[in-house]
Design a protein around this motif. Structure first.
Motif, PDB file in Angstrom:
ATOM      1  N   ILE A  53      -2.800  18.386   3.185  1.00  0.00           N
ATOM      2  CA  ILE A  53      -2.956  17.475   2.038  1.00  0.00           C
ATOM      3  C   ILE A  53      -1.602  17.352   1.331  1.00  0.00           C
ATOM      4  O   ILE A  53      -0.863  18.321   1.228  1.00  0.00           O
ATOM      5  N   GLY A  54      -1.309  16.154   0.828  1.00  0.00           N
ATOM      6  CA  GLY A  54      -0.092  15.956   0.042  1.00  0.00           C
ATOM      7  C   GLY A  54      -0.321  16.475  -1.365  1.00  0.00           C
ATOM      8  O   GLY A  54      -0.857  15.780  -2.217  1.00  0.00           O
ATOM      9  N   PHE A  55       0.123  17.709  -1.616  1.00  0.00           N
ATOM     10  CA  PHE A  55      -0.123  18.373  -2.896  1.00  0.00           C
ATOM     11  C   PHE A  55       0.381  17.524  -4.072  1.00  0.00           C
ATOM     12  O   PHE A  55      -0.279  17.401  -5.098  1.00  0.00           O
ATOM     13  N   VAL A  89       4.329   4.658  -7.998  1.00  0.00           N
ATOM     14  CA  VAL A  89       4.612   5.480  -6.823  1.00  0.00           C
ATOM     15  C   VAL A  89       5.330   6.752  -7.292  1.00  0.00           C
ATOM     16  O   VAL A  89       6.420   6.687  -7.873  1.00  0.00           O
ATOM     17  N   VAL A  90       4.677   7.864  -7.051  1.00  0.00           N
ATOM     18  CA  VAL A  90       5.205   9.150  -7.519  1.00  0.00           C
ATOM     19  C   VAL A  90       6.360   9.588  -6.628  1.00  0.00           C
ATOM     20  O   VAL A  90       6.256   9.561  -5.395  1.00  0.00           O
ATOM     21  N   ILE A  91       7.436   9.983  -7.264  1.00  0.00           N
ATOM     22  CA  ILE A  91       8.637  10.430  -6.557  1.00  0.00           C
ATOM     23  C   ILE A  91       8.714  11.954  -6.592  1.00  0.00           C
ATOM     24  O   ILE A  91       9.203  12.584  -5.664  1.00  0.00           O
ATOM     25  N   GLY A 108      -5.447  22.737  -2.806  1.00  0.00           N
ATOM     26  CA  GLY A 108      -6.634  22.424  -2.003  1.00  0.00           C
ATOM     27  C   GLY A 108      -6.816  23.312  -0.779  1.00  0.00           C
ATOM     28  O   GLY A 108      -5.987  24.179  -0.470  1.00  0.00           O
ATOM     29  N   TYR A 109      -7.907  23.049  -0.082  1.00  0.00           N
ATOM     30  CA  TYR A 109      -8.408  23.876   1.010  1.00  0.00           C
ATOM     31  C   TYR A 109      -8.040  23.234   2.337  1.00  0.00           C
ATOM     32  O   TYR A 109      -8.898  22.946   3.165  1.00  0.00           O
ATOM     33  N   HIS A 110      -6.769  22.926   2.491  1.00  0.00           N
ATOM     34  CA  HIS A 110      -6.362  22.267   3.733  1.00  0.00           C
ATOM     35  C   HIS A 110      -4.848  22.312   3.845  1.00  0.00           C
ATOM     36  O   HIS A 110      -4.150  22.139   2.850  1.00  0.00           O
ATOM     37  N   GLY A 170      -7.867  16.797  -7.919  1.00  0.00           N
ATOM     38  CA  GLY A 170      -7.396  17.989  -7.227  1.00  0.00           C
ATOM     39  C   GLY A 170      -8.193  19.241  -7.498  1.00  0.00           C
ATOM     40  O   GLY A 170      -7.897  19.993  -8.423  1.00  0.00           O
ATOM     41  N   HIS A 171      -9.212  19.504  -6.672  1.00  0.00           N
ATOM     42  CA  HIS A 171      -9.956  20.759  -6.854  1.00  0.00           C
ATOM     43  C   HIS A 171      -9.453  21.818  -5.898  1.00  0.00           C
ATOM     44  O   HIS A 171      -8.892  21.523  -4.827  1.00  0.00           O
ATOM     45  N   SER A 172      -9.675  23.050  -6.310  1.00  0.00           N
ATOM     46  CA  SER A 172      -9.289  24.220  -5.519  1.00  0.00           C
ATOM     47  C   SER A 172     -10.427  25.217  -5.658  1.00  0.00           C
ATOM     48  O   SER A 172     -11.183  25.172  -6.638  1.00  0.00           O
ATOM     49  N   SER A 190       0.874  -1.171   0.000  1.00  0.00           N
ATOM     50  CA  SER A 190       0.000   0.000   0.000  1.00  0.00           C
ATOM     51  C   SER A 190       0.913   1.223   0.000  1.00  0.00           C
ATOM     52  O   SER A 190       2.090   1.117   0.325  1.00  0.00           O
ATOM     53  N   VAL A 191       0.354   2.357  -0.374  1.00  0.00           N
ATOM     54  CA  VAL A 191       1.151   3.590  -0.449  1.00  0.00           C
ATOM     55  C   VAL A 191       0.464   4.642   0.391  1.00  0.00           C
ATOM     56  O   VAL A 191      -0.721   4.937   0.197  1.00  0.00           O
ATOM     57  N   LYS A 192       1.216   5.174   1.353  1.00  0.00           N
ATOM     58  CA  LYS A 192       0.677   6.252   2.179  1.00  0.00           C
ATOM     59  C   LYS A 192       1.548   7.490   2.011  1.00  0.00           C
ATOM     60  O   LYS A 192       2.770   7.386   1.943  1.00  0.00           O
ATOM     61  N   ASN A 193       0.883   8.632   1.954  1.00  0.00           N
ATOM     62  CA  ASN A 193       1.638   9.881   1.906  1.00  0.00           C
ATOM     63  C   ASN A 193       1.249  10.707   3.126  1.00  0.00           C
ATOM     64  O   ASN A 193       1.798  10.555   4.205  1.00  0.00           O
ATOM     65  N   LYS A 194       0.183  11.510   3.016  1.00  0.00           N
ATOM     66  CA  LYS A 194      -0.247  12.318   4.147  1.00  0.00           C
ATOM     67  C   LYS A 194      -1.495  11.750   4.832  1.00  0.00           C
ATOM     68  O   LYS A 194      -2.041  12.370   5.745  1.00  0.00           O
ATOM     69  N   GLY A 195      -1.997  10.627   4.333  1.00  0.00           N
ATOM     70  CA  GLY A 195      -3.059   9.904   5.030  1.00  0.00           C
ATOM     71  C   GLY A 195      -4.429  10.564   5.032  1.00  0.00           C
ATOM     72  O   GLY A 195      -5.201  10.374   5.967  1.00  0.00           O
ATOM     73  N   HIS A 196      -4.774  11.280   3.949  1.00  0.00           N
ATOM     74  CA  HIS A 196      -6.065  11.966   3.904  1.00  0.00           C
ATOM     75  C   HIS A 196      -7.154  11.170   3.203  1.00  0.00           C
ATOM     76  O   HIS A 196      -8.279  11.659   3.065  1.00  0.00           O
ATOM     77  N   ASP A 197      -6.843  10.007   2.719  1.00  0.00           N
ATOM     78  CA  ASP A 197      -7.792   9.349   1.834  1.00  0.00           C
ATOM     79  C   ASP A 197      -9.123   9.060   2.514  1.00  0.00           C
ATOM     80  O   ASP A 197      -9.150   8.495   3.616  1.00  0.00           O
ATOM     81  N   TYR A 198     -10.215   9.428   1.846  1.00  0.00           N
ATOM     82  CA  TYR A 198     -11.557   9.212   2.396  1.00  0.00           C
ATOM     83  C   TYR A 198     -12.045   7.788   2.176  1.00  0.00           C
ATOM     84  O   TYR A 198     -13.101   7.416   2.676  1.00  0.00           O
ATOM     85  N   ALA A 212     -18.601  11.681 -10.108  1.00  0.00           N
ATOM     86  CA  ALA A 212     -18.229  11.991  -8.723  1.00  0.00           C
ATOM     87  C   ALA A 212     -16.717  12.109  -8.665  1.00  0.00           C
ATOM     88  O   ALA A 212     -16.019  11.729  -9.611  1.00  0.00           O
ATOM     89  N   TYR A 213     -16.230  12.624  -7.541  1.00  0.00           N
ATOM     90  CA  TYR A 213     -14.794  12.874  -7.379  1.00  0.00           C
ATOM     91  C   TYR A 213     -14.136  11.654  -6.757  1.00  0.00           C
ATOM     92  O   TYR A 213     -14.463  11.259  -5.643  1.00  0.00           O
ATOM     93  N   PHE A 214     -13.176  11.108  -7.473  1.00  0.00           N
ATOM     94  CA  PHE A 214     -12.437   9.925  -7.026  1.00  0.00           C
ATOM     95  C   PHE A 214     -11.939  10.065  -5.581  1.00  0.00           C
ATOM     96  O   PHE A 214     -12.037   9.141  -4.784  1.00  0.00           O
ATOM     97  N   ASN A 215     -11.383  11.223  -5.240  1.00  0.00           N
ATOM     98  CA  ASN A 215     -10.760  11.388  -3.916  1.00  0.00           C
ATOM     99  C   ASN A 215     -11.770  11.537  -2.793  1.00  0.00           C
ATOM    100  O   ASN A 215     -11.405  11.398  -1.627  1.00  0.00           O
ATOM    101  N   GLU A 216     -12.996  11.915  -3.118  1.00  0.00           N
ATOM    102  CA  GLU A 216     -13.948  12.208  -2.051  1.00  0.00           C
ATOM    103  C   GLU A 216     -15.262  11.471  -2.269  1.00  0.00           C
ATOM    104  O   GLU A 216     -16.308  11.900  -1.777  1.00  0.00           O
ATOM    105  N   GLY A 217     -15.199  10.385  -3.020  1.00  0.00           N
ATOM    106  CA  GLY A 217     -16.422   9.665  -3.370  1.00  0.00           C
ATOM    107  C   GLY A 217     -16.932   8.790  -2.235  1.00  0.00           C
ATOM    108  O   GLY A 217     -16.241   8.543  -1.251  1.00  0.00           O
ATOM    109  N   ARG A 226      -7.631   4.155   1.038  1.00  0.00           N
ATOM    110  CA  ARG A 226      -6.699   3.605   0.054  1.00  0.00           C
ATOM    111  C   ARG A 226      -5.245   3.707   0.498  1.00  0.00           C
ATOM    112  O   ARG A 226      -4.364   3.172  -0.183  1.00  0.00           O
ATOM    113  N   SER A 227      -4.987   4.396   1.613  1.00  0.00           N
ATOM    114  CA  SER A 227      -3.588   4.502   2.021  1.00  0.00           C
ATOM    115  C   SER A 227      -3.297   3.706   3.296  1.00  0.00           C
ATOM    116  O   SER A 227      -2.231   3.850   3.890  1.00  0.00           O
ATOM    117  N   SER A 228      -4.262   2.866   3.715  1.00  0.00           N
ATOM    118  CA  SER A 228      -3.930   1.900   4.763  1.00  0.00           C
ATOM    119  C   SER A 228      -4.182   0.518   4.161  1.00  0.00           C
ATOM    120  O   SER A 228      -4.454   0.408   2.972  1.00  0.00           O
TER     121      SER A 228
END
Ligand SMILES: Cc1cc2nc3c(=O)[nH]c(=O)nc-3n(C[C@H](O)[C@H](O)[C@H](O)COP(=O)(O)OP(=O)(O)OC[C@H]3O[C@@H](n4cnc5c(N)ncnc54)[C@H](O)[C@@H]3O)c2cc1C
Length: 579
Positions: free
Chosen positions: A241-243, A304-306, A236-238, A252-254, A165-173, A520-525, A176-178
């Protein structure tokens, strides 16, 4: 580590393939296989320079029992966790913590987690006499420092069958990051940042003013860095979040998106280790199929994005409108949302973007001057003034000035166990009287449960390059990204969780029925989004699937409702609730 030695070790890890594949399955724990697995982990640890670590839940110091065995609680460490339980800048530093803590737990099981009460983290009922369990937190993780760490993990996974699994900043709704029993790649330590006014993607002719970031850079740090070089980054509005991680990968909405587009519209190059173990540079001129997939395909499924590079804008003057009132009359809130529905199309045309939640509106506009901004917001200002609310329409010198003044204090909560369901609400709904009336009616229906969270953050005025991104095209002709929510507590039972998920699903379905053909939005669906391929990617899905099969023929990287998903019955998803 010298390159030759490192290559040798990678080869050794890969060479375990034959021996281990024959006798070792992670679910077949004979004494012999356990020893082999241990050796494989030791070799992996050596290969990644000792950066393999074991996870513990954030909340463990508060408990006197861990995985069924007595342990000593640590009251000082517990107090620190309690004091910072809902602080994202604290959570983000801890591997064993996620912003939505239900993803630390194995939700499908009656009691398999280690949560505190997010309403009152000192509530002893949550931890006294209770057993703390690792739940859905990956037991081992690598603190990734370079592409070669990722390559070593991929080789290890191929050899041992241990899933990644891949975790960055752990915001996934959507969790997907655990992932229970996975080896996690924690990319938070990849936090380089640089600016190049003439950034040229490899192999291309065009240049861009761009900022290049590692995935681990916090959004707030990107804003500060951009401002320090007189530029603006659209994000984003936080704060945390791992930009350069999950945020842009999923779309990525803003609140600046109505003018400047989504994050996927602005990324110009990505360096990524694909599941076949190759470090690739993807942009419009090379690996362009992969680049398309990384611009909205979402999650870690393509690699995995570097590092990623993102176009910037000059520093911009912002008109900010911040309105708030306390509803008194019984239909105040419903009337307010009606006004929001009736005004939003015009506001989007004028370049406004923002959030509306309950009796609060925060909008920004980088196009209008101050007088025009005041005129444009007058209907909402009059409404709030008539109810003795608070009204600010002001000009600020930069995006950073706006962000620091208004967002850090009012960003979405972390710590509570929130579930979202979202829908992109198309322009056509706002431009017909019947559409607006139906939307207003649906919102009213939801008010007694919770106020919908409206993000006016679609790329409404942005002229996107045709077929360059893989997010659902529904983003391009929508005015709102609307979300509704449900909430668990630390002690919500499995049966109650199912009821809450099902209730959210039923309410959301009505918004889907109102907006056929939208998405719908993949990140917040919705965690259990039906027909997620169509919702998140629409007509882009077949092309995305072909890219997935090209770079990951073995299906090594999989994530919940991602492109090429293996499905809910895969053991990787044992902690998701079956509804
Ligand atoms: C409080 C809050 C506010 C939010 N506000 C916004 C907002 O304003 N706008 C918006 O668009 N979204 C917003 N989101 C959603 C956010 O963009 C997503 O949750 C995003 O995926 C977070 O990325 P992350 O890297 O921080 O999270 P993680 O949970 O660490 O990762 C999310 C996903 O991306 C994958 N991933 C992470 N890093 C990498 C990497 N280096 N390589 C490959 N895959 C990777 C993970 O495997 C996982 O699938 C918000 C979320 C929260 C919790």
């Amino acid at each position: 580590m010298p390159g030759a030695l490192h290559s040798l070790l990678l080869t050794l890890v890969a060479a375990l393939d034959v021996a281990l594949a024959l006798s070792l399955s992670p679910r077949n724990t004979t004494v012999q296989s356990t020893q082999q697995l241990l050796s494989a982990y030791q070799l992996l640890n050596f290969t990644v320079g000792g950066r393999l670590a074991s996870a513990v839940p954030l909340e463990k110091p508060c408990f006197s029992s861990y995985e069924g065995k007595p342990v000593a609680a640590n009251s000082a460490a517990c107090a620190a966790v309690q004091a910072n339980y809902t602080d994202p800048t604290f959570r983000v530093t801890q591997f064993g913590a996620y912003m939505l803590p239900q993803w630390e737990t194995c939700q499908a099981q009656a009691s398999n987690g280690c949560l505190l009460d997010s309403n009152d983290p000192t509530n002893p009922l949550a931890f006294q006499g209770a057993d703390c369990r690792l739940g859905n937190i990956p037991p081992h993780y690598i603190k990734v420092k370079s592409a070669s760490d990722v390559q070593a993990a991929l080789a290890f996974s191929r050899s041992t069958g241990i899933r990644l699994s891949v975790k960055n900043k752990g915001h996934d709704y959507k969790g997907r990051s655990s992932g229970k029993d996975t080896l996690s790649l924690w990319t938070t330590g990849l936090n380089s940042i640089s600016h190049n006014a003439k950034f040229k993607p490899t192999g291309c002719q065009a240049t861009y003013d761009a900022i290049t970031v590692g995935p681990g850079v916090l959004t707030q740090d990107v804003y500060e860095f951009a401002d320090s070089v007189n530029r603006t980054v659209i994000g984003g509005y936080h704060q945390t979040i791992g930009f350069g991680g999950g945020y842009f990968l999923g779309g990525g909405h803003s609140i600046l998106s109505p003018v400047y587009g989504l994050a996927v519209d602005r990324v110009v190059q990505v360096k990524v280790v694909t599941p076949d173990g190759v470090l690739r540079t993807a942009n419009a001129c090379q690996n362009s199929d992969l680049f398309f997939a990384l611009r909205g395909g979402g999650g870690s499924t393509f690699g995995v994005v570097i590092e990623s590079s993102h176009r910037t804008e000059p520093r911009i003057t912002i008109q900010a409108s911040v309105l708030r009132f306390t509803p008194s009359a019984s239909d105040d809130l419903a009337e307010w949302y009606s006004l929001m529905v009736n005004q939003s199309h015009g506001w989007a045309q004028a370049g406004w973007g923002g959030h509306i939640v309950g009796p609060t509106l925060v909008h920004v506009n980088p196009l209008l001057n101050h007088t025009a901004a005041q005129a444009s917001m007058k209907p909402a200002v009059d409404f709030v003034t008539a109810r003795n609310g608070s009204v600010v329409v002001e000009e600020l010198p930069s995006w950073l000035a706006f962000f620091n003044k208004y967002v850090t204090m009012a960003q979405a909560a972390v710590g509570p166990e929130l579930e979202l369901g979202t829908r992109l609400i198309p322009t056509s709904v706002f431009t017909s009287e019947a559409g607006r009336a139906a939307l207003i009616a649906l919102i009213k229906e939801n008010l007694p449960i919770a106020s919908p969270y409206i993000v006016a953050g679609t790329p409404f005025n942005f002229k996107a390059e045709t077929n360059a991104t893989s997010v659902t095209p529904a983003w391009r002709n929508s005015v709102w990204h609307l979300s509704i929510k449900a909430q668990f507590e630390y002690n919500t039972t499995l049966a109650e969780r199912k009821t809450l998920y099902n209730g959210l699903e039923t309410r959301l379905q009505k918004f889907r029925d109102l907006t056929p053909g939208s998405g719908a939005y993949f990140n917040e669906g919705d965690v259990y989004e039906p027909d997620h391929e169509t919702s998140y990617w629409g007509a882009n899905y077949p092309k995305l699937l072909a890219v997935k099969r090209k770079y990951d023929p073995e299906g090594l990287l999989d994530c919940w409702q991602c492109v090429g998903w293996k499905g809910a019955s895969d053991p990787l998803y044992q902690c998701y609730v079956s509804l």
